[in-house]
Design a protein around this motif. Sequence first.
Motif, PDB file in Angstrom:
ATOM      1  N   GLU A   1       0.886  -1.111   0.131  1.00  0.00           N
ATOM      2  CA  GLU A   1       0.006   0.120  -0.024  1.00  0.00           C
ATOM      3  C   GLU A   1       0.732   1.132   0.063  1.00  0.00           C
ATOM      4  N   PRO A   2       0.707   2.320  -0.783  1.00  0.00           N
ATOM      5  CA  PRO A   2       1.210   3.526  -0.812  1.00  0.00           C
ATOM      6  C   PRO A   2       1.230   4.432   0.476  1.00  0.00           C
ATOM      7  N   ARG A   3       2.188   4.985   0.884  1.00  0.00           N
ATOM      8  CA  ARG A   3       2.404   5.884   1.973  1.00  0.00           C
ATOM      9  C   ARG A   3       2.313   7.216   1.591  1.00  0.00           C
ATOM     10  N   PRO A   4       1.362   8.022   1.896  1.00  0.00           N
ATOM     11  CA  PRO A   4       1.239   9.431   1.586  1.00  0.00           C
ATOM     12  C   PRO A   4       2.561  10.246   1.928  1.00  0.00           C
ATOM     13  N   VAL A   5       2.958  11.189   1.284  1.00  0.00           N
ATOM     14  CA  VAL A   5       4.310  12.292   1.632  1.00  0.00           C
ATOM     15  C   VAL A   5       3.538  13.595   1.533  1.00  0.00           C
ATOM     16  N   ALA A   6       3.969  14.207   2.528  1.00  0.00           N
ATOM     17  CA  ALA A   6       3.610  15.785   2.527  1.00  0.00           C
ATOM     18  C   ALA A   6       4.588  16.632   2.822  1.00  0.00           C
ATOM     19  N   TYR A   7       4.582  18.094   2.129  1.00  0.00           N
ATOM     20  CA  TYR A   7       5.405  19.029   2.526  1.00  0.00           C
ATOM     21  C   TYR A   7       4.943  19.703   3.857  1.00  0.00           C
ATOM     22  N   HIS A   8       5.562  19.859   4.939  1.00  0.00           N
ATOM     23  CA  HIS A   8       5.177  20.291   6.123  1.00  0.00           C
ATOM     24  C   HIS A   8       6.166  21.292   6.960  1.00  0.00           C
ATOM     25  N   CYS A   9       6.011  22.577   6.621  1.00  0.00           N
ATOM     26  CA  CYS A   9       6.608  23.523   7.423  1.00  0.00           C
ATOM     27  C   CYS A   9       5.820  24.681   8.009  1.00  0.00           C
ATOM     28  N   PRO A  10       5.018  24.322   9.029  1.00  0.00           N
ATOM     29  CA  PRO A  10       4.098  25.433   9.660  1.00  0.00           C
ATOM     30  C   PRO A  10       5.053  26.394  10.293  1.00  0.00           C
ATOM     31  N   ARG A  11       4.450  27.731  10.474  1.00  0.00           N
ATOM     32  CA  ARG A  11       4.779  28.679  11.282  1.00  0.00           C
ATOM     33  C   ARG A  11       4.902  28.084  12.699  1.00  0.00           C
ATOM     34  N   ASN A  12       6.151  28.670  13.560  1.00  0.00           N
ATOM     35  CA  ASN A  12       5.878  28.285  15.023  1.00  0.00           C
ATOM     36  C   ASN A  12       6.579  29.279  15.555  1.00  0.00           C
ATOM     37  N   GLU A  13       5.591  30.447  15.758  1.00  0.00           N
ATOM     38  CA  GLU A  13       5.967  31.581  16.793  1.00  0.00           C
ATOM     39  C   GLU A  13       6.300  30.985  17.834  1.00  0.00           C
ATOM     40  N   GLU A  14       5.694  30.110  18.604  1.00  0.00           N
ATOM     41  CA  GLU A  14       5.964  29.799  20.159  1.00  0.00           C
ATOM     42  C   GLU A  14       7.520  29.349  20.277  1.00  0.00           C
ATOM     43  N   LYS A  15       8.028  28.689  19.226  1.00  0.00           N
ATOM     44  CA  LYS A  15       9.483  28.123  19.399  1.00  0.00           C
ATOM     45  C   LYS A  15      10.260  29.261  19.200  1.00  0.00           C
ATOM     46  N   VAL A  16       9.948  30.210  18.281  1.00  0.00           N
ATOM     47  CA  VAL A  16      10.808  31.464  18.094  1.00  0.00           C
ATOM     48  C   VAL A  16      10.886  32.195  19.193  1.00  0.00           C
ATOM     49  N   LEU A  17       9.700  32.491  19.914  1.00  0.00           N
ATOM     50  CA  LEU A  17       9.560  33.230  21.252  1.00  0.00           C
ATOM     51  C   LEU A  17      10.490  32.506  22.214  1.00  0.00           C
ATOM     52  N   GLU A  18      10.442  31.114  22.362  1.00  0.00           N
ATOM     53  CA  GLU A  18      11.310  30.741  23.355  1.00  0.00           C
ATOM     54  C   GLU A  18      12.663  30.805  23.285  1.00  0.00           C
TER      55      GLU A  18
END
Length: 282
Positions: free
Chosen positions: A215-232
Amino acid sequence: MDNVERFLFENQDIRGALVRLGPAWRQMHARRGYADAARDLLGELAAVTTVIGCNLKTPGRLTFHLRGPGPVRLLVVDCDEQLRIRGLAKAPADLAPAPVSQLFGDGQLVLTLDTSTARQPYQSIVPLDGETVSGVFEHYLTQSEQAPSRLWLMADAAHACGLFLQKLPDADKRDPDGWNRVQQLAATVAPAELALPAETLLTRLFPEEDIRLFEPRPVAYHCPRNEEKVLEMLRSLGRDELEATLAEQGEIVINDDICHQEYRFGPEVLDLLFPPAPPTLH
């Protein structure tokens, strides 16, 4: 289209995988302004990282860096256990196609694997051995897994695709000529054919072989904004350093290169990160 499909030659003890990236790949290089040569290198690395990520025995985040003192300073792609990918290239805007040894100079391939079961990420650093991305990874996989491996990769503006084959321990016992025959058949693939549906391509390349397609496994581009991590991260620098930056530049600008995102903060970030102490009651 974005998926990876593993398969097994039933009678030869040879395994393989096909990866086809379309929208996910186009999102990765969108608005980056890469030279075609740099873009295609990154696409090939995205394809092979996805294949290796799909075959990991221990779930985790897999990251590959190709780096060196040549014109291409860095290629990086990472992939988590859900096959969510992201990556970037650092190369001249006028980069021309050339062998890996010329593009990276005396470069290195760095693998980092971060799993929830390990206290520290595993890291492996080896010289770049090969004149193409596929050649580099064929050598790396053959040495690290002690299993002969072959790769055919292609990337352009629309697609990043790959065909992976690996000889398993009992292959010669099952069919003494199997590995040699399968390699020769796979080598007839044209780059554009790698974008074909898995069943179509495998039937075309190996018409006489019995192949089990999983069975195929789906692949996705994933680069959400993460302001919380930047603030930390900013909080860890301390108020004095942030005040000095604001006094000099008027704002704090953080660039997330791998996700091609920018974060800007004004003086109000100080009270957000370091709120004034409440008044003392007497």
